[in-house]
Design a protein around this motif. Sequence first.
Motif: not given
Length: 361
Positions: A113, A117, A120, A123, A360-361
């Motif tokens: 991704c 983030c 994450c 991420g 993914h949060q």
Amino acid sequence: MDRGPALQALLPAELAALAGIELVDARRLVSCIHNRGGLPARCPPTIRRVALDAVRRAGELPTLEVIERRASELDPFVKYAFRTPDGREVETVRIPLEKPGRFSICVSSQIGCALGCAFCATGQMGLQRNLETWEIVEQLRLVRAELPEGTRAHGVVFQGMGEPLANLERVLAAIRVFSEPSAQSIDRRNITVCTAGLPAGILRLAREAPDVRLGLSLGDVREGRREGLMPIERAHPLSEVLDAVAEHARTTRSAPMWAYTMLAGINDDDDAAHALAATLREFTDRVGVRPRLSLIPWNRVEGTPFERSADEALAAFRVALRERGVGSIVRYSGGSDVDAACGQLARSQPLSQLGRGRLHQ
Ligand code: SF4
């Protein structure tokens, strides 16, 4: 070599046009692909032989290789790791729902991704590439094929690896296949697309898939704080994102889900609860739709400086919200022993070596 279109990514009308067959045959063949594991070896009496041959010539049925399936010992989650034809790895999680015999399948939309983030695991990988439509569809097709008898896939949540709105064209195409009655036949109201906040994608989702639910990851709502957790804030500040979410709610008349990942000492004190409650109430008053708030106890991601909020802090946070008129649910995020919990999908290493990864949060 051009392998031809991936047949599991096609709707009956698309298959009919591609292969030059009648729609009724296309529907039956789509059903074979999605519900019987593939194209039949011999032509069943309900399908014309010429149609089956035409479909075989028109495209391929590529698949993902199952390289690992890990059942949690803590809870009934199963985490799958798949290998794509170009040798990359992607993860999918089978999540049991409260009602016995029903599952939600958490699918990935990208490998890695770009949004980075901080809390994450995906991420931390950076973006490797978007998944193709068939690669998204195939995650559900393979997991569904292994469901215990008498159980079913009730819903799909785009909360695996990647930002689905950054691969929206293919995500929308996959949603069409997921909800097609002759294919996966998932009720669109049970499909949720979770985003870190891409306004243009949110608006497009409202236009093109209004009956699909929207989830928004918040991280923090305080000015200057969110950016440290979610760098996307620099490109799209929360106020801009919430305007798009408001437009989505007005258009679809469905309540968005707000996901708030709880990090000890970062966003779990009274000040944070106050800010979150104020933001949610302001949204509700302005839009006339009340978001459903999910608090997600963070799951450890190796190499990050965060700690999970203590149970007492989580309870106090909920009380602080309630005192300000805001209810919340705590999302049970299971499977942490197999890194299947929220924030823990990252296929940089085999599952067996994965310390604590990332969703993914
Ligand atoms: S939380 Fe979602 S958007 Fe953020 S880095 Fe992870 S996968 Fe990407």
